[in-house]
Design an enzyme around this catalytic site. Structure first.
Site, PDB file in Angstrom:
ATOM      1  N   SER A 187       0.788  -1.226   0.000  1.00  0.00           N
ATOM      2  CA  SER A 187       0.000   0.000   0.000  1.00  0.00           C
ATOM      3  C   SER A 187       0.824   1.282   0.000  1.00  0.00           C
ATOM      4  O   SER A 187       0.358   2.312  -0.468  1.00  0.00           O
ATOM      5  CB  SER A 187      -0.951   0.008   1.192  1.00  0.00           C
ATOM      6  OG  SER A 187      -0.234  -0.140   2.391  1.00  0.00           O
ATOM      7  N   HIS A 215      -5.727  -3.910  -1.305  1.00  0.00           N
ATOM      8  CA  HIS A 215      -5.628  -2.834  -2.306  1.00  0.00           C
ATOM      9  C   HIS A 215      -5.779  -3.360  -3.727  1.00  0.00           C
ATOM     10  O   HIS A 215      -5.733  -2.575  -4.678  1.00  0.00           O
ATOM     11  CB  HIS A 215      -4.295  -2.096  -2.171  1.00  0.00           C
ATOM     12  CG  HIS A 215      -4.283  -1.149  -1.011  1.00  0.00           C
ATOM     13  ND1 HIS A 215      -4.774   0.132  -1.085  1.00  0.00           N
ATOM     14  CD2 HIS A 215      -3.864  -1.317   0.262  1.00  0.00           C
ATOM     15  CE1 HIS A 215      -4.649   0.724   0.090  1.00  0.00           C
ATOM     16  NE2 HIS A 215      -4.101  -0.136   0.933  1.00  0.00           N
ATOM     17  N   LYS A 246     -12.459  -0.647   1.019  1.00  0.00           N
ATOM     18  CA  LYS A 246     -11.764   0.168   0.007  1.00  0.00           C
ATOM     19  C   LYS A 246     -12.606   0.135  -1.286  1.00  0.00           C
ATOM     20  O   LYS A 246     -13.612   0.833  -1.365  1.00  0.00           O
ATOM     21  CB  LYS A 246     -10.336  -0.351  -0.191  1.00  0.00           C
ATOM     22  CG  LYS A 246      -9.518  -0.344   1.112  1.00  0.00           C
ATOM     23  CD  LYS A 246      -8.054  -0.601   0.874  1.00  0.00           C
ATOM     24  CE  LYS A 246      -7.286  -0.952   2.142  1.00  0.00           C
ATOM     25  NZ  LYS A 246      -7.267   0.114   3.158  1.00  0.00           N
TER      26      LYS A 246
HETATM   27  C1  PLP Z   1      -2.931  -4.343   2.984  1.00  0.00           C
HETATM   28  C2  PLP Z   1      -3.981  -4.006   3.982  1.00  0.00           C
HETATM   29  N1  PLP Z   1      -4.485  -4.966   4.771  1.00  0.00           N
HETATM   30  C3  PLP Z   1      -5.436  -4.706   5.682  1.00  0.00           C
HETATM   31  C4  PLP Z   1      -5.934  -3.432   5.861  1.00  0.00           C
HETATM   32  C5  PLP Z   1      -6.982  -3.187   6.901  1.00  0.00           C
HETATM   33  O1  PLP Z   1      -8.223  -3.133   6.287  1.00  0.00           O
HETATM   34  P1  PLP Z   1      -9.517  -2.707   7.144  1.00  0.00           P
HETATM   35  O2  PLP Z   1      -9.668  -1.242   6.976  1.00  0.00           O
HETATM   36  O3  PLP Z   1     -10.623  -3.509   6.527  1.00  0.00           O
HETATM   37  O4  PLP Z   1      -9.247  -3.128   8.544  1.00  0.00           O
HETATM   38  C6  PLP Z   1      -5.460  -2.401   5.061  1.00  0.00           C
HETATM   39  C7  PLP Z   1      -5.983  -1.019   5.261  1.00  0.00           C
HETATM   40  O5  PLP Z   1      -5.315  -0.038   5.169  1.00  0.00           O
HETATM   41  C8  PLP Z   1      -4.458  -2.682   4.102  1.00  0.00           C
HETATM   42  O6  PLP Z   1      -3.952  -1.711   3.333  1.00  0.00           O
END
Ligand code: PLP
Length: 399
Positions: A187, A215, A246
């Protein structure tokens, strides 16, 4: 008199402000969309949202949330196994599994929750879990928790370094289960994991591959099915975790997708399932509608890709050096944290909302502003944002 905790927190907060790393929240008074109404600023263009497909305010997605609220009420009132689970959760879980190409899926209130649940529930003290150095914080914390709970062995391999990963897997030949976890799209970089090579290595070494596609879901592949589709490997990843917060509606929620056994075992034993409420029906309804919309309108993914390509090349032509890549995450590295925060503030003064990221979210000296593009951005939105980048870039002597 102030207690010790209160005085320490206040001193730390003062230091954050002094060092220019204090995060100020920007309050929005309209839905997430390419342009939002920001308190004290008026209309600004957002280039820092994960609203990749523009579904956050899509009428069908919003209506589906309202319909689910009317039909199921606010929520389960307790955890699923105790007081029942809604049929909309089952429908959503089937849709998520179908989307990412697995037998089953299980929803969680966030992907953070899903990542925290997975290793600590399915691993034991006989096992090993290895994590890419740049994995998301939720994977890191999930592995820390797994180590504390199960006494499994844990390790980190250098970012995308298959030789390092191979060596670490081979050094752990005595481990009963070996698990490798990687982000699908990283990310902070926008880089895509080398899935074909990772999957082959895991097959060769008898390891289970887990891909966090938060993502990449709705973003990669011709129809938005994620990193596996991007590489023509749908059905070849053992376990996928992803978010509903997202591209898929943007509210909240996440899931683990994999075999029926993995999802059933998590239903039986994952502590966030056993001791915490299910996803609210409104959110399940909106996420389900988002998946259906994506399946009906896969051209949105092509628009997203074209928007990202346009913005990246225009930034380069303006003299910036964004990290190379093909995803809608486009970081511009600036160095020190304060420089990234300053640039993001100057962009906001020009009506463009782009977040600056510094240490400890990214390595020391690699602070950046990170642009995120949406399929909903019009060419006019992107051109206006690019004009702001040129103007701020000139003022800061960057271009
Ligand atoms: C790669 C990744 N995994 C998990 C998450 C966490 O997602 P959530 O907002 O559903 O907890 C994010 C959020 O930024 C993320 O970028």
């Amino acid at each position: 008199m102030m207690n010790a905790l209160e005085s320490r927190l206040r001193a730390d907060l003062d230091a954050f402000r002094r060092d220019g790393v204090y995060k100020r929240l920007n309050w929005l008074d309209s839905p997430q969309a390419p342009r939002v109404r920001m308190e004290g600023r008026g209309e600004v263009i957002i280039l820092s949202s994960n609203n990749y497909l523009g579904f956050c305010d899509h009428p069908e997605v919003v209506q589906a949330g309202k319909d689910a609220l009317d039909r199921y009420g606010a929520g389960t009132g307790s955890v699923r196994f105790i007081c029942g689970t809604f049929t909309i959760h089952r429908e959503l879980e089937q849709a998520c599994a179908e989307l990412v190409g697995t037998e089953a899926s299980l929803s969680f209130v966030s992907c953070w929750n899903a990542n925290e649940a997975l290793p600590g529930t399915v691993l034991t003290e006989h096992d090993l879990v290895l994590s890419d150095q740049l994995n998301h914080a939720s994977i890191i914390d999930g592995i820390r928790l797994a180590k504390a709970i199960t006494k499994c062995q844990t390790g980190v391999y250098r970012h995308g370094d298959l030789d390092d990963l191979r060596a670490k897997l081979r050094a752990a030949a005595d481990r009963k289960v070996k698990m490798v976890i990687t982000d699908g799209i990283f990310s902070m970089e926008g880089a895509i994991a080398k899935l074909p090579e990772l999957a082959q290595l895991c097959r060769d070494e008898g390891a289970v591959l887990v891909v966090d596609d938060s993502h990449a879901t709705g973003v990669l592949g011709a129809t938005g099915r994620g990193t596996a589709e991007h590489f023509g490997m749908v059905g070849e990843v053992d376990i996928i975790t992803s978010t509903l917060g997202k591209a898929l509606g943007g509210a909240a929620g996440g899931f683990v997708a994999g075999s029926g056994a993995v999802c059933d075992y998590l239903t039986q034993r994952a502590r966030p399932q056993l001791f915490s409420n299910a996803l609210p029906p409104t959110v399940a309804g909106s996420a389900l509608a988002s998946i259906r919309l994506l399946q009906r309108q896969p051209d949105r993914v092509a628009t997203l890709r074209e928007n990202a390509r346009y913005f990246r090349t225009q930034l380069q032509e303006a003299g910036f050096r964004p990290l190379p890549g093909e995803t809608p995450i486009i970081p511009v590295i600036l160095g020190e944290t304060a420089a990234a925060i300053r640039m993001s503030e100057m962009l906001l003064d020009e009506g463009v909302f782009v977040t600056g990221f510094g240490f400890p979210v990214v390595p020391q000296g690699e602070a950046r502003v990170r642009c995120q593009i949406s399929a909903a951005h019009t060419r006019a939105d992107l051109d206006e944002a690019l004009a702001a980048f040129r103007s701020v870039g000139r003022k800061l002597g960057l271009v």
